[in-house]
Design an enzyme around this catalytic site. Structure first.
Site, PDB file in Angstrom:
ATOM      1  N   GLU A 322       0.823  -1.216   0.000  1.00 37.26           N
ATOM      2  CA  GLU A 322       0.000   0.000   0.000  1.00 37.26           C
ATOM      3  C   GLU A 322       0.860   1.271   0.000  1.00 37.26           C
ATOM      4  O   GLU A 322       0.696   2.145  -0.843  1.00 37.26           O
ATOM      5  CB  GLU A 322      -0.906  -0.007   1.239  1.00 37.26           C
ATOM      6  CG  GLU A 322      -1.798   1.210   1.371  1.00 37.26           C
ATOM      7  CD  GLU A 322      -2.933   1.198   0.364  1.00 37.26           C
ATOM      8  OE1 GLU A 322      -3.832   0.371   0.504  1.00 37.26           O
ATOM      9  OE2 GLU A 322      -2.914   2.010  -0.574  1.00 37.26           O
ATOM     10  N   ASP A 326       1.181   4.222  -2.849  1.00 38.33           N
ATOM     11  CA  ASP A 326       0.662   5.568  -2.580  1.00 38.33           C
ATOM     12  C   ASP A 326       1.780   6.594  -2.770  1.00 38.33           C
ATOM     13  O   ASP A 326       1.586   7.663  -3.353  1.00 38.33           O
ATOM     14  CB  ASP A 326       0.134   5.669  -1.145  1.00 38.33           C
ATOM     15  CG  ASP A 326      -1.029   4.721  -0.869  1.00 38.33           C
ATOM     16  OD1 ASP A 326      -1.597   4.199  -1.849  1.00 38.33           O
ATOM     17  OD2 ASP A 326      -1.353   4.495   0.310  1.00 38.33           O
ATOM     18  N   SER A 600      -7.244   1.963  -3.975  1.00 36.99           N
ATOM     19  CA  SER A 600      -6.070   2.486  -3.265  1.00 36.99           C
ATOM     20  C   SER A 600      -5.203   3.347  -4.168  1.00 36.99           C
ATOM     21  O   SER A 600      -4.496   4.219  -3.696  1.00 36.99           O
ATOM     22  CB  SER A 600      -5.191   1.323  -2.802  1.00 36.99           C
ATOM     23  OG  SER A 600      -5.646   0.806  -1.604  1.00 36.99           O
ATOM     24  N   ASP A 641     -16.927  11.369 -17.891  1.00 43.00           N
ATOM     25  CA  ASP A 641     -17.957  10.475 -17.367  1.00 43.00           C
ATOM     26  C   ASP A 641     -17.621   9.034 -17.763  1.00 43.00           C
ATOM     27  O   ASP A 641     -17.284   8.766 -18.915  1.00 43.00           O
ATOM     28  CB  ASP A 641     -19.298  10.907 -17.973  1.00 43.00           C
ATOM     29  CG  ASP A 641     -20.478  10.250 -17.298  1.00 43.00           C
ATOM     30  OD1 ASP A 641     -20.277   9.561 -16.281  1.00 43.00           O
ATOM     31  OD2 ASP A 641     -21.606  10.433 -17.805  1.00 43.00           O
ATOM     32  N   ILE A 642     -17.696   8.126 -16.813  1.00 40.82           N
ATOM     33  CA  ILE A 642     -17.419   6.711 -17.097  1.00 40.82           C
ATOM     34  C   ILE A 642     -18.759   5.985 -17.177  1.00 40.82           C
ATOM     35  O   ILE A 642     -19.578   6.084 -16.258  1.00 40.82           O
ATOM     36  CB  ILE A 642     -16.547   6.094 -15.980  1.00 40.82           C
ATOM     37  CG1 ILE A 642     -15.255   6.895 -15.780  1.00 40.82           C
ATOM     38  CG2 ILE A 642     -16.242   4.622 -16.282  1.00 40.82           C
ATOM     39  CD1 ILE A 642     -14.332   6.953 -16.967  1.00 40.82           C
ATOM     40  N   GLY A 660     -23.730  10.322 -16.467  1.00 42.16           N
ATOM     41  CA  GLY A 660     -23.958  11.141 -15.274  1.00 42.16           C
ATOM     42  C   GLY A 660     -23.385  10.456 -14.041  1.00 42.16           C
ATOM     43  O   GLY A 660     -22.746   9.402 -14.132  1.00 42.16           O
ATOM     44  N   ASP A 662     -22.903   8.142 -10.955  1.00 50.23           N
ATOM     45  CA  ASP A 662     -23.406   6.811 -10.595  1.00 50.23           C
ATOM     46  C   ASP A 662     -22.628   6.280  -9.398  1.00 50.23           C
ATOM     47  O   ASP A 662     -21.507   6.713  -9.138  1.00 50.23           O
ATOM     48  CB  ASP A 662     -23.297   5.853 -11.788  1.00 50.23           C
ATOM     49  CG  ASP A 662     -21.878   5.768 -12.327  1.00 50.23           C
ATOM     50  OD1 ASP A 662     -21.008   5.240 -11.611  1.00 50.23           O
ATOM     51  OD2 ASP A 662     -21.621   6.254 -13.457  1.00 50.23           O
TER      52      ASP A 662
END
Ligand SMILES: *[C@@H]1O[C@H](CO)[C@@H](O)[C@H](O)[C@H]1NC(C)=O
Ligand SMILES: *[C@@H]1O[C@H](CO)[C@@H](O)[C@H](O)[C@H]1NC(C)=O
Ligand SMILES: *[C@@H]1O[C@H](CO)[C@@H](O)[C@H](O)[C@H]1NC(C)=O
Ligand SMILES: *[C@@H]1O[C@H](CO)[C@@H](O)[C@H](O)[C@H]1NC(C)=O
Ligand SMILES: *[C@@H]1O[C@H](CO)[C@@H](O)[C@H](O)[C@H]1NC(C)=O
Length: 683
Positions: A322, A326, A600, A641-642, A660, A662
């Site tokens: 992690e 990051d 993550s 937008d996906i 839009g 979601d």
């Protein structure tokens, strides 16, 4: 019986008590104040993990803490919109820490009313302590007295050798119900108390789940039979193959993030890490292979909180991926700016699975007004759920808890979470309000939404929620993403065989046994209603793309989860707000360059974007952007937008990414130049 408590709590027993009046005073007009939600028992760290034992010895001394209702809480949202909504005249005029502190301190009336009630109950005034943030009154009392004052019964609870005490419900005098937020011990268990006879301590799991970016072999990711796209002369060489091998260069190409930027002092972004710890060798290996312009040995500035340390050797069991990810994402994208690492909690707390809450010790270190410590070894704004310092165990952080030690960074990224229902509602309301306070001060907080669709974690009896006769079929939103005062980030992916010139879909990739349902988490909170800034986006989603699952409307005390066969709270805060790529990211851990997946990865990407924008604003003498959600929901054109993918789990199809907003990918991924333009035009 309660012998173990008496042994542990004997420290407090030297106090003098006034003669206590007998119970059953006339005119005891009490109301039920808090009851443990039966639905909260099915969680990772919920009370279900705790075995309830005997009544607590009536003579044992408990450290009673009464949380006072803070002032102006109902105005918090308005105050935040005042500085964060793009249509406000006061946009960007953030408050100082002192202004925020004064704004929310409990009123004098609240303090006086509760204090005089304690005195009227026969408690010696000199034994009543008030925390300097005015948020708590503290007094150490025998169990029998507390039971009588709050019409309750305390029981022992045990898990893996750790004992705590708590009750199922308690009452307060009617005239104080508006003044008391909650009490500890209460429906939240007390601080851990060690039962000497039991030494078993085998679980080495992290109580705060880092959203565990998942490392997979190319086989698991199905990459072996997956050929790279044919060479496209329109695409730079190093980003030809981003669908299979995602890197920071791919982020730049996908979202138009500039390679060159001017670092502005004071704008170093931060990551929160706990338990997992980076290795210098691993981040060096990443820089060397994927970002050779970054000098070997580059590392974040460590702000250690309550005894945490970093880095660790690359073969350490603490180096699980992690932090390496990051840090490499943020450092690569903001270079030559440097960054900050908040490494939180001593190793005993981060390796023992014995606490139910998290983030409070972190927030305490950033905001002294949120923090407190008592004279009796119980420390923290929420004793019993959060780690307690000084931690006198061998190897523990044997110093008072850090309070207001660090000035918070302008942008903070979290890739950690747990179930919203792991802790009582009031605990999270209080913590969420602290995020609101940071927003008021101009701080941006980005949090990953989770990785198992509408469930939480790999399949287990705690993945989904139970309630109203349903078992493991109710969707399980995360914490802290449920809080509407921070920005929840979901994940996307480049589909097989596509390039950075193609549209992304929601991250949804089966990653082998246990992780068949690996997908960007989203849904609707149970504790938090939909905030105003999100209302029209969520309403539009229901109007135009109703998911057609049965739903319930969570009541105030969240006792009706699953009612009428419902599987999500139709009235909840929608999760996530935004998203970014979280698939096939190449990162080194313990020397191995693997493919990693998860939301993550997405929060650090957004933390980098906001940092770069803050720096551009600083160049033209504008302040940091602060809480970004109202600006994002008002400028959806500045995001991509996906509209592909979904997040199934809990035995049903979850939600689907649509046109839009979601509850899979939120408003979508960043268009860096457009976002920059929006924020440069704002004051
Ligand atoms: C209250 O406590 C103080 C200090 O321990 C003591 O001097 C005083 O006599 C006590 N008052 C009562 C009414 O017991
Ligand atoms: C917390 O409260 C104690 C008294 O109970 C006080 O001595 C201490 O200064 C307080 N700390 C903060 C940071 O408010
Ligand atoms: C991209 O990933 C594939 C699958 O793991 C691997 O065979 C290939 O070598 C990788 N390319 C680079 C440049 O690392
Ligand atoms: C890690 O590596 C060091 C040096 O190579 C070695 O001494 C140590 O035993 C290793 N630790 C583990 C847990 O493998
Ligand atoms: C929970 O709330 C509902 C209505 O919102 C109420 O009818 C019920 O009595 C409450 N239960 C508890 C335990 O407070």
């Amino acid at each position: 019986m309660g012998h173990s408590f008496r042994a542990v709590l004997a420290l407090a027993a030297g106090l003098a008590f006034a003669a206590l009046p007998a119970s059953g005073l006339p005119a005891r007009d009490y109301v039920l104040h808090e009851a443990r939600s039966p639905t909260a028992t099915g969680q990772f760290n919920g009370p279900r993990h705790w075995k309830r034992g005997n009544r607590v010895d009536p003579d044992a001394i408990v450290p009673l803490r009464i949380g006072l209702t803070q002032n102006n809480l109902h105005l918090g949202y308005e105050k935040l919109m005042d500085v964060a909504h793009p249509s406000s005249d006061r946009f960007g005029k953030h408050l100082s820490e002192e202004d925020v502190h004064d704004l929310f301190a409990p009123s004098d009336e609240t303090i006086t009313e509760v204090h005089s009630w304690l005195v009227s109950m026969g408690i010696n005034e000199t034994d009543i302590r008030q925390y300097s943030n005015k948020g708590w009154l503290a007094v150490d009392l025998p169990v029998s007295k507390v039971e009588d004052m709050f019409l309750t019964q305390y029981h022992e609870h045990e898990r893996e050798g750790v004992l705590r005490i708590g009750c199922d419900e308690y009452h307060v005098p009617r005239h104080l119900s508006g003044h008391i937020d909650y009490i500890v011990p209460g429906v939240k268990l007390s601080a851990p108390m060690v039962k000497r006879s039991i030494t078993k301590r085998n679980a080495v799991t992290n109580h705060r789940q880092n959203w565990a970016p998942k490392k997979v072999t190319p086989e698991q990711a199905g990459l072996l039979e997956w050929r790279p796209p044919t060479f496209n002369p329109l695409i730079p060489f190093d980003v030809q193959d981003c669908a299979r091998n995602f890197t920071a260069a791919c982020y730049r190409a996908l979202y138009d993030i500039p390679l060159i930027n001017i670092p502005v002092p004071g704008h170093e972004p931060a990551v929160y890490e706990s338990g997992d710890t980076y290795s210098q060798d691993d981040i060096d290996a990443y820089f060397n292979k994927y970002a050779p312009y970054i000098a070997k040995g580059t590392h974040p500035k460590l702000f250690s909180i309550d005894g945490a340390d970093a880095p660790v050797p690359s073969n350490s069991t603490e180096n699980t991926g992690e932090s390496d990810i990051d840090i490499t994402i943020i450092q690569t994208l903001v270079w030559p700016q440097s960054m900050v690492l908040y490494q939180v909690d001593d190793r005993l707390y981060t390796t023992a699975n014995n606490l139910g809450g998290f983030l409070n010790t972190f927030l305490d270190a950033l905001d002294g007004s949120y923090c407190n410590s008592t004279a009796f070894g119980i420390t923290g704004d929420s004793p019993g759920v959060d780690p307690t310092y000084p931690d006198t165990r061998p190897g523990g952080y044997n110093k008072p808890e850090m309070c207001g030690t660090y000035k918070p960074a302008n942008v903070i990224s979290f890739s950690y979470g747990e179930s919203e229902l792991d802790t009582p509602k009031n605990y999270l309301l209080r913590q969420c309000n602290e995020f609101l306070k940071l927003g008021l001060q101009g701080i941006t907080i980005l949090v990953s939404s989770g990785d198992y669709g509408v469930g939480l974690g790999p399949a287990s009896e705690f993945t989904c929620l139970n309630g109203a006769g349903q078992f493991q079929t109710i969707y399980n939103p995360g914490n802290p993403v449920a809080c509407p005062y921070l920005t929840a980030v979901g994940a996307t992916q480049l589909e097989r065989g596509t390039t950075v010139l193609d549209a992304e879909g929601a991250m949804q990739t089966p990653l082998g046994p246990g992780s068949e349902l690996f997908a960007s988490s989203g849904g609707f909170a149970n504790y938090f209603p939909v905030p105003d800034y999100q209302k029209s986006a969520v309403q539009k989603y229901f109007d135009q793309h109703d998911p057609k699952h049965p739903f319930y409307i969570a009541n105030d005390n969240v006792t009706n989860i699953g009612e009428n066969g419902g599987i999500y709270n139709r009235a909840g805060r929608g999760i996530p707000d935004i998203s970014a790529n979280g698939a096939n990211f190449r990162s080194f851990t313990n020397g191995i360059d693997a493919h990693w997946f998860g939301t993550s990865l997405s929060a650090p990407l957004w933390a980098s974007v906001i940092t770069l924008i803050n720096q551009q604003r600083a160049v033209v003498r504008k302040g940091p952007v602060g809480f970004i959600n109202p600006v994002l929901y008002a400028n959806t054109d500045a995001l991509t937008d996906i509209t592909k993918g979904s997040n199934p789990n809990c035995g049903s199809s979850g939600f689907t990414a649509v046109k839009g907003w979601d509850p899979v990918t939120g408003l979508g991924t960043p268009k860096y130049p457009d976002l920059l333009k929006v924020w440069l035009e704002l004051p």
